[in-house]
Write a protein that holds these residues in place. Structure first.
Motif, PDB file in Angstrom:
ATOM      1  N   LEU A   1       0.810  -1.209   0.000  1.00 45.48           N
ATOM      2  CA  LEU A   1       0.000   0.000   0.000  1.00 45.48           C
ATOM      3  C   LEU A   1       0.849   1.268   0.000  1.00 45.48           C
ATOM      4  N   ASP A   2       2.001   1.220   0.678  1.00 48.06           N
ATOM      5  CA  ASP A   2       2.803   2.437   0.835  1.00 48.06           C
ATOM      6  C   ASP A   2       4.287   2.076   0.928  1.00 48.06           C
ATOM      7  N   PRO A   3       4.913   1.683  -0.180  1.00 46.91           N
ATOM      8  CA  PRO A   3       6.299   1.198  -0.145  1.00 46.91           C
ATOM      9  C   PRO A   3       7.323   2.229   0.310  1.00 46.91           C
ATOM     10  N   SER A   4       6.986   3.507   0.229  1.00 47.49           N
ATOM     11  CA  SER A   4       7.941   4.539   0.644  1.00 47.49           C
ATOM     12  C   SER A   4       7.793   4.921   2.117  1.00 47.49           C
ATOM     13  N   ASN A   5       6.883   4.267   2.834  1.00 48.75           N
ATOM     14  CA  ASN A   5       6.634   4.609   4.240  1.00 48.75           C
ATOM     15  C   ASN A   5       7.853   4.260   5.092  1.00 48.75           C
TER      16      ASN A   5
ATOM     17  N   LEU B   1      -1.226  15.795  12.291  1.00 52.66           N
ATOM     18  CA  LEU B   1      -1.603  14.762  13.251  1.00 52.66           C
ATOM     19  C   LEU B   1      -1.351  13.348  12.734  1.00 52.66           C
ATOM     20  N   ASP B   2      -1.084  13.208  11.456  1.00 54.31           N
ATOM     21  CA  ASP B   2      -0.883  11.870  10.899  1.00 54.31           C
ATOM     22  C   ASP B   2       0.388  11.233  11.455  1.00 54.31           C
ATOM     23  N   PRO B   3       0.465   9.903  11.443  1.00 55.41           N
ATOM     24  CA  PRO B   3       1.629   9.206  12.002  1.00 55.41           C
ATOM     25  C   PRO B   3       2.948   9.737  11.460  1.00 55.41           C
ATOM     26  N   ASN B   4       3.864   9.981  12.390  1.00 56.67           N
ATOM     27  CA  ASN B   4       5.185  10.494  12.017  1.00 56.67           C
ATOM     28  C   ASN B   4       6.243   9.995  12.995  1.00 56.67           C
TER      29      ASN B   4
ATOM     30  N   LYS C   1       0.607  13.495   5.857  1.00 62.04           N
ATOM     31  CA  LYS C   1      -0.478  14.200   5.172  1.00 62.04           C
ATOM     32  C   LYS C   1      -0.967  15.404   5.969  1.00 62.04           C
ATOM     33  N   THR C   2      -1.023  15.260   7.288  1.00 65.53           N
ATOM     34  CA  THR C   2      -1.419  16.361   8.170  1.00 65.53           C
ATOM     35  C   THR C   2      -0.491  16.378   9.365  1.00 65.53           C
TER      36      THR C   2
END
Length: 216
Positions: free
Chosen positions: A149-153, A198-201, A195-196
């Motif tokens: 879903l998100d290989p660059s995560n 508050l998004d996971p970081n 993305k925002t």
């Protein structure tokens, strides 16, 4: 009449804006605490806080996501301290929060699948020999879904590095290779933007910690 309706609409919009600002403020404060909690009890209290926020903001997926993350961090601390007795219960609680988050965010959210992987890994560690084919397989499946879903995560790269670092060499692990993978995760963190606000970081500090350690 139109004037009154317009005044009501403006007042409602103002209240909504204030409520959103209040939500973002308290969420930012609680998210910051995920980096400073030091004990299982502190993470449990934080999970309870996110759960209460989620009960008021029932359309948002981030409160139950962070409640699950807090539970998982609690479990990881207990595991490092040799306390395996409550890992099943802790992982089950995380999965409950993740089910709520996924119902709101949808099935194609890589961050949620990554936490599902971490929860399954906690359950496996209660008895790795007996649970490798069940919880271990579930963990691998969820990690694979997240990566597709998100290989660059960068958090996916972080957890893969962690798995390699802690797996014994006779089972394909390597501390040296793990550290190189942590470096690759840092590279991904450098190019990553949530993305925002508050998004996971989360995760960079952990990768930096492992890179600072000797390979052996």
């Amino acid at each position: 009449m139109k004037k009154y309706l317009l005044s009501f609409a403006l007042a409602f919009m103002s209240l909504t804006a204030f409520a959103q600002a209040d939500y973002e403020k308290i969420m930012a404060e609680k998210i910051a605490k995920t980096e400073t909690c030091k004990t299982p009890e502190e993470f449990q209290a934080l999970a309870n806080d996110f759960q209460r926020i989620g009960s008021k903001e029932s359309s948002k997926w981030l409160p139950p996501y962070y409640a699950a993350f807090s539970q998982i961090q609690k479990g990881r601390l207990m595991m490092r301290n040799g306390n395996m007795q409550e890992l099943d219960e802790t992982a089950a609680q995380a999965d409950k929060y993740l089910a709520s988050a996924q119902n709101l965010a949808g099935a194609d959210n890589a961050e949620i699948h990554l936490l599902r992987k971490m929860a399954a890994s906690l359950r496996m560690m209660v008895n790795p020999a007996q649970r490798y084919m069940t919880d271990g397989a579930k963990a691998a499946e969820e990690l694979s879904i997240a990566e597709k879903l998100d290989p660059s995560n960068p958090r996916i790269a972080l957890i893969k590095a962690e798995d390699t670092y802690f797996t014994p060499e006779q089972y394909g692990g390597s501390k040296t290779k793990g550290i190189e993978m942590f470096k690759e995760a840092i590279t991904k963190f450098n190019g990553y933007k949530p993305k925002t606000a508050l998004d996971p970081n989360w995760g960079r500090a952990e990768a930096e910690y492992f890179i600072s350690m000797p390979a052996k």
